[in-house]
Design a protein around this motif. Structure first.
Motif, PDB file in Angstrom:
ATOM      1  N   UNK A 156      30.827  31.338  29.290  1.00  0.00           N
ATOM      2  CA  UNK A 156      30.485  30.733  30.443  1.00  0.00           C
ATOM      3  C   UNK A 156      30.674  29.476  30.505  1.00  0.00           C
ATOM      4  N   UNK A 157      30.387  28.646  29.380  1.00  0.00           N
ATOM      5  CA  UNK A 157      30.596  27.087  29.628  1.00  0.00           C
ATOM      6  C   UNK A 157      32.386  26.757  29.941  1.00  0.00           C
ATOM      7  N   UNK A 158      33.060  27.564  29.110  1.00  0.00           N
ATOM      8  CA  UNK A 158      34.423  27.683  29.770  1.00  0.00           C
ATOM      9  C   UNK A 158      34.644  27.787  31.194  1.00  0.00           C
ATOM     10  N   UNK A 159      33.995  28.913  31.488  1.00  0.00           N
ATOM     11  CA  UNK A 159      34.124  29.316  32.869  1.00  0.00           C
ATOM     12  C   UNK A 159      33.929  28.436  33.774  1.00  0.00           C
ATOM     13  N   UNK A 217      52.664  36.083  40.578  1.00  0.00           N
ATOM     14  CA  UNK A 217      53.133  34.820  40.729  1.00  0.00           C
ATOM     15  C   UNK A 217      52.755  34.192  42.138  1.00  0.00           C
ATOM     16  N   UNK A 218      52.467  35.086  43.149  1.00  0.00           N
ATOM     17  CA  UNK A 218      52.391  34.456  44.417  1.00  0.00           C
ATOM     18  C   UNK A 218      50.831  33.987  44.568  1.00  0.00           C
ATOM     19  N   UNK A 219      50.025  34.159  43.662  1.00  0.00           N
ATOM     20  CA  UNK A 219      48.682  33.599  43.504  1.00  0.00           C
ATOM     21  C   UNK A 219      48.695  31.967  43.657  1.00  0.00           C
ATOM     22  N   UNK A 220      47.795  31.193  43.965  1.00  0.00           N
ATOM     23  CA  UNK A 220      47.877  29.670  43.697  1.00  0.00           C
ATOM     24  C   UNK A 220      47.948  29.400  42.196  1.00  0.00           C
ATOM     25  N   UNK A 221      48.918  28.524  41.707  1.00  0.00           N
ATOM     26  CA  UNK A 221      49.246  28.401  40.327  1.00  0.00           C
ATOM     27  C   UNK A 221      48.164  27.655  39.724  1.00  0.00           C
ATOM     28  N   UNK A 222      47.412  26.708  40.193  1.00  0.00           N
ATOM     29  CA  UNK A 222      46.315  26.185  39.561  1.00  0.00           C
ATOM     30  C   UNK A 222      45.221  27.237  39.114  1.00  0.00           C
ATOM     31  N   UNK A 223      44.871  28.142  40.212  1.00  0.00           N
ATOM     32  CA  UNK A 223      44.028  29.189  40.235  1.00  0.00           C
ATOM     33  C   UNK A 223      44.420  30.364  38.882  1.00  0.00           C
ATOM     34  N   UNK A 224      45.634  30.544  38.924  1.00  0.00           N
ATOM     35  CA  UNK A 224      46.239  31.362  37.723  1.00  0.00           C
ATOM     36  C   UNK A 224      45.959  30.855  36.588  1.00  0.00           C
ATOM     37  N   UNK A 225      46.045  29.342  36.407  1.00  0.00           N
ATOM     38  CA  UNK A 225      45.941  28.669  35.164  1.00  0.00           C
ATOM     39  C   UNK A 225      44.556  28.667  34.508  1.00  0.00           C
ATOM     40  N   UNK A 226      43.688  28.444  35.490  1.00  0.00           N
ATOM     41  CA  UNK A 226      42.203  28.511  35.316  1.00  0.00           C
ATOM     42  C   UNK A 226      41.673  29.706  34.763  1.00  0.00           C
ATOM     43  N   UNK A 227      42.053  30.796  35.444  1.00  0.00           N
ATOM     44  CA  UNK A 227      41.560  32.016  35.167  1.00  0.00           C
ATOM     45  C   UNK A 227      42.342  32.526  33.923  1.00  0.00           C
ATOM     46  N   UNK A 228      43.383  32.207  33.594  1.00  0.00           N
ATOM     47  CA  UNK A 228      43.935  32.673  32.306  1.00  0.00           C
ATOM     48  C   UNK A 228      43.305  31.928  31.033  1.00  0.00           C
ATOM     49  N   UNK A 229      43.254  30.753  31.325  1.00  0.00           N
ATOM     50  CA  UNK A 229      42.261  30.011  30.132  1.00  0.00           C
ATOM     51  C   UNK A 229      40.972  30.410  30.053  1.00  0.00           C
ATOM     52  N   UNK A 230      40.102  30.833  30.927  1.00  0.00           N
ATOM     53  CA  UNK A 230      39.054  31.416  31.106  1.00  0.00           C
ATOM     54  C   UNK A 230      39.018  32.737  30.354  1.00  0.00           C
ATOM     55  N   UNK A 231      40.074  33.521  30.374  1.00  0.00           N
ATOM     56  CA  UNK A 231      39.901  34.824  29.897  1.00  0.00           C
ATOM     57  C   UNK A 231      40.507  34.786  28.621  1.00  0.00           C
ATOM     58  N   UNK A 232      41.620  34.224  28.212  1.00  0.00           N
ATOM     59  CA  UNK A 232      42.041  34.108  26.988  1.00  0.00           C
ATOM     60  C   UNK A 232      41.411  33.401  25.831  1.00  0.00           C
ATOM     61  N   UNK A 233      40.897  31.980  26.377  1.00  0.00           N
ATOM     62  CA  UNK A 233      40.037  31.269  25.413  1.00  0.00           C
ATOM     63  C   UNK A 233      38.731  31.624  25.530  1.00  0.00           C
ATOM     64  N   UNK A 234      38.070  31.898  26.567  1.00  0.00           N
ATOM     65  CA  UNK A 234      36.635  31.964  26.777  1.00  0.00           C
ATOM     66  C   UNK A 234      36.291  33.256  26.443  1.00  0.00           C
ATOM     67  N   UNK A 235      37.029  34.369  26.726  1.00  0.00           N
ATOM     68  CA  UNK A 235      36.694  35.853  26.413  1.00  0.00           C
ATOM     69  C   UNK A 235      36.550  35.972  24.913  1.00  0.00           C
TER      70      UNK A 235
END
Length: 322
Positions: free
Chosen positions: A263-266, A237-255
């Motif tokens: 790659x489009x999602x990423x 949780x110490x990571x920037x919250x905005x970065x956490x959100x986009x990484x999670x969406x890229x992995x969970x939804x794009x993966x």
């Protein structure tokens, strides 16, 4: 029935991390009241910049969440007209539309669609967790079956008590399939074949099996479960919250998409992150630090370790100040 008997959350607010004890009554069941409170909590923390992690654990001394309230499932099934696969698909689509139009809630509550709408809403809550900048950690202080396991799968990290507890999907033994996302999330965690065999048999994992299969991230003594889950929540949780959100969406939804679609999602999420104030400030600081010390900060002695500990690369982590 009292609210406590129906199920409720006990929230310990520790600032950046919330510890939520899920009290499903004497049998530690997940029912509609828990689902409603979970939806409210996820919406709340996602919109609060100060909250970076949520740890869920069970109020029951030996169980995380036993499983869904079977009466809830049985009554929902009994109230729905018998339909084939095509009819069931149409009901699910209608429930999705009804759930998106909350103004219809009082009407839906008096129709056979109610159970399908409740299920759609629970799926939507789990998906919000997957797309949120908050880190969700399941502190499995004891056993979890069915919807209890699915709740854990919907979290980002899972810490489980080592011992006699168990974790898995027994739904086939009641003549149903997992309905809270288990066939999808467990499959993505441990692979198609292992997930299929486990769900078909209905036999849960022991803690050791859960760890070996990748269904949980760590095993610790029971009295350390919440503490360790909190440590992980603070760390990630110490990571920037905005970065956490986009990484999670890229992995969970794009993966789970094709490579080109993923790659489009990423790329889409990258553009969102790259334009954020947090990212711009950190990258400008990185460039200034490079000029100041004559080296790339992440190749400067000890900078990487300090950045991992703090959650971000900054001039302070590069110089060892503070």
């Amino acid at each position: 029935m009292t609210q406590k008997e129906k199920g409720h959350f006990e929230i310990d607010d520790r600032g950046a991390v919330l510890i939520v004890r899920v009290d499903g009554g004497p049998h530690a069941l997940f029912g509609p009241e828990i689902a409603d409170q979970l939806e409210e909590l996820v919406d709340r923390v996602d919109g609060e910049p100060s909250v970076h992690a949520v740890v869920f654990t069970g109020a029951h001394p030996e169980r995380f969440i036993s499983h869904a309230d079977v009466r809830w499932l049985q009554e929902g099934g009994a109230a729905t007209p018998s339909v084939g696969q095509r009819g069931a698909s149409a009901v699910v689509r209608a429930a999705e539309i009804a759930d998106r139009n909350r103004v219809l809630d009082p009407v839906v509550a008096r129709t056979p669609l109610q159970g399908a709408v409740q299920l759609d809403r629970l799926h939507a809550t789990f998906l919000k967790m997957n797309g949120s900048g908050v880190i969700f950690v399941a502190a499995l202080n004891g056993s979890a079956l069915g919807l209890g396991a699915e709740f854990a799968w919907a979290c980002d990290l899972r810490v489980m008590a080592d011992g006699d507890s168990f974790l898995g999907h027994p739904e086939v033994l009641l003549g149903i399939n997992p309905g809270g996302g288990g066939t999808q999330r467990l499959t993505r965690l441990i692979g198609s074949h292992r997930s299929l065999v486990a769900i078909l048999e209905g036999k849960p994992f022991t803690p050791a099996e859960a760890l070996a299969n990748g269904a949980v991230d760590e095993l610790v003594p029971q009295d350390r479960v919440v503490a360790r889950a909190t440590e992980l929540g603070e760390y990630f949780g110490s990571r920037p919250k905005g970065a956490v959100a986009v990484i999670k969406r890229s992995v969970y939804f794009g993966g789970s998409m094709s490579l080109s679609e993923g790659l489009h999602v990423e790329r889409t999420e990258f553009l969102i992150a790259d334009q954020s104030k947090d990212a711009q400030d950190l990258m400008i600081d990185y460039l200034a630090t490079t000029d100041a010390i004559g080296e790339l900060p992440l190749y400067h002695a000890d900078t990487y370790a300090r950045a991992l500990a703090s959650g971000r690369v900054s001039r302070r982590s590069s110089t060892g100040e503070g």
